[in-house]
Each structure stands twice: as structure tokens, then as C-alpha cells.
Enzyme design. Structure first.
Site, PDB file in Angstrom:
ATOM      1  N   HIS A  32       0.832  -1.212   0.000  1.00 43.00           N
ATOM      2  CA  HIS A  32       0.000   0.000   0.000  1.00 43.00           C
ATOM      3  C   HIS A  32       0.864   1.259   0.000  1.00 43.00           C
ATOM      4  O   HIS A  32       0.541   2.235  -0.671  1.00 43.00           O
ATOM      5  CB  HIS A  32      -0.991  -0.003   1.174  1.00 43.00           C
ATOM      6  N   CYS A  91     -28.592  -4.577 -14.876  1.00 38.79           N
ATOM      7  CA  CYS A  91     -29.697  -5.123 -14.072  1.00 38.79           C
ATOM      8  C   CYS A  91     -31.059  -4.903 -14.742  1.00 38.79           C
ATOM      9  O   CYS A  91     -32.075  -5.405 -14.249  1.00 38.79           O
ATOM     10  CB  CYS A  91     -29.687  -4.482 -12.688  1.00 38.79           C
TER      11      CYS A  91
END
Ligand code: FMN
Length: 180
Positions: free
Chosen positions: A71, A156
Site C-alpha cells: 500500500h 440489471c
């Protein structure tokens, strides 16, 4: 050549993030993708490696990464951070400074004066939710640059605002951020 860190979360639109990585790579940039664990369930990080020629990351806690801090390394490497697609959940994590996965942790480690772009993608009802709008507004207040989602058909079956911006438009915003 600029260093672009691409944060990817689990949205049906993440196929467009592969196109974005490819376009930015073809434009001469170095693109490293970081996927949330859920995103890596929808598509293999290997696909991002194939289009970018750079390593893609999803977990910094596996045994091969002992002693490394991806990170921090990724955040130091990045000249610009673009999160595309940004799911409702990831937006909530970023807006609250949470760091439970590599995308959110790397995003938190990118200094706030470096360009950070957010390209949300979600169903229109989710995008219209006050909670989501509050989180987005908070990130914009914190200096994130919003790449507005577009309007149209969703996988969707619904129609309305919330579609991930087109890769060419996100690329243009990244180039603008690099030039600023
Ligand atoms: C096929 C599929 C598509 C999804 N698409 C979206 C989406 O476009 N936007 C969104 O906010 N959530 C979407 N979700 C739900 C998120 O994946 C879910 O909230 C997940 O926990 C987000 O994880 P992440 O933010 O760590 O990637 C989708 C889920 C599935 C299974």
C-alpha cells in the site's frame, strides 16, 4: 510516461476498467491496477497485467509478500490515483477513511495533494441514495475529482444515472489531472 494507480472495485462495469487500463497504457503511461478482493472474484487481476504489462495487486497479506508494504509502495509510486469503477461500498470506505483492503489502504496512503479521481458506478436507485450522495460529496470536499456517472441502460435492466463514465472520458480527466 506517468505512473497511474488504478483502483478497481466489484462492479459489473469493471470490464470498462480493463479498457481504461489498455487505453492509458497505449497512451504511453505506466498503469498498475489494484483490485478489491470482490473485484478479483469478478475478473482475474491477470487480465489487467496482460493489458498493462505491469503487476496487478489485490492482497498484501499473502505469504509471498512478507516484509513488503504494497500500500505504501504503490502510493509512493502513483502520480495520479483513479478509482474506476468505484462501488457504493468502496465510496463509503474512502469517505470514512477506512483501510480494510488494499485499494482503500493505498488510496489513504496517497497524499491528499496528489490528484485522486473517483468514477462511481452503480444502479440508479443506489446512486440516488442520500447516503451515497453524502459520501461522494464528502470525498469531493476532501479534494477528490468526481468523474460523473452517465445515464442509460444498466445490466440489471434499470435505466437512469449511475453508469460508469466511458473509458475515453475517464482517460481525458486523468490526462487533465496529470497536466494540472
Ligand atoms: C455481478 C455484480 C455486479 C455488481 N455491480 C455493482 C455496481 O455496479 N456498483 C456497486 O456499487 N455494487 C455492485 N455490486 C455489489 C458490490 O459488488 C458489493 O457491494 C461488494 O461488496 C463491493 O465490494 P468492493 O467495494 O470491495 O469491491 C455488484 C455485485 C455483483 C455480484
Amino acid at each position: 510516461m506517468s505512473h497511474i494507480l488504478l483502483g478497481v472495485s466489484a462492479s459489473v462495469s469493471l470490464y470498462k476498467a480493463c479498457d481504461l487500463a489498455s487505453k492509458l497504457t497505449q497512451a504511453g503511461h505506466s498503469v498498475r491496477a489494484v483490485l478489491t478482493p470482490r473485484a478479483a472474484e469478478l475478473v482475474s487481476p491477470q487480465l489487467f497485467e496482460a493489458v498493462s504489462g505491469e503487476p496487478a495487486h489485490t492482497d498484501e497479506f499473502d505469504a509471498t509478500r512478507r516484509g513488503a508494504m504494497d500500500h505504501i509502495d504503490l502510493a509512493r509510486w502513483a502520480e495520479v490515483l483513479v478509482v474506476a469503477p468505484a462501488s457504493a461500498d468502496l465510496i463509503g470506505r474512502l469517505a470514512n477513511g477506512l483501510a480494510g483492503d488494499l485499494v482503500a489502504t493505498a488510496a489513504l496512503a496517497v497524499p491528499a495533494d496528489r490528484p485522486r479521481l473517483l468514477a462511481p458506478a452503480m444502479n440508479p436507485a443506489m446512486w440516488a441514495q442520500p447516503a451515497v450522495q453524502r459520501n461522494v460529496a464528502r470525498l469531493v470536499e476532501d479534494g477528490w475529482r468526481l468523474v460523473e456517472p452517465g445515464e442509460g441502460h444498466h445490466a440489471c435492466g434499470d435505466a437512469g444515472r449511475g453508469r460508469l463514465a466511458e473509458p475515453a472520458d475517464i482517460q481525458r480527466r486523468v490526462e487533465e489531472a496529470l497536466a494540472s
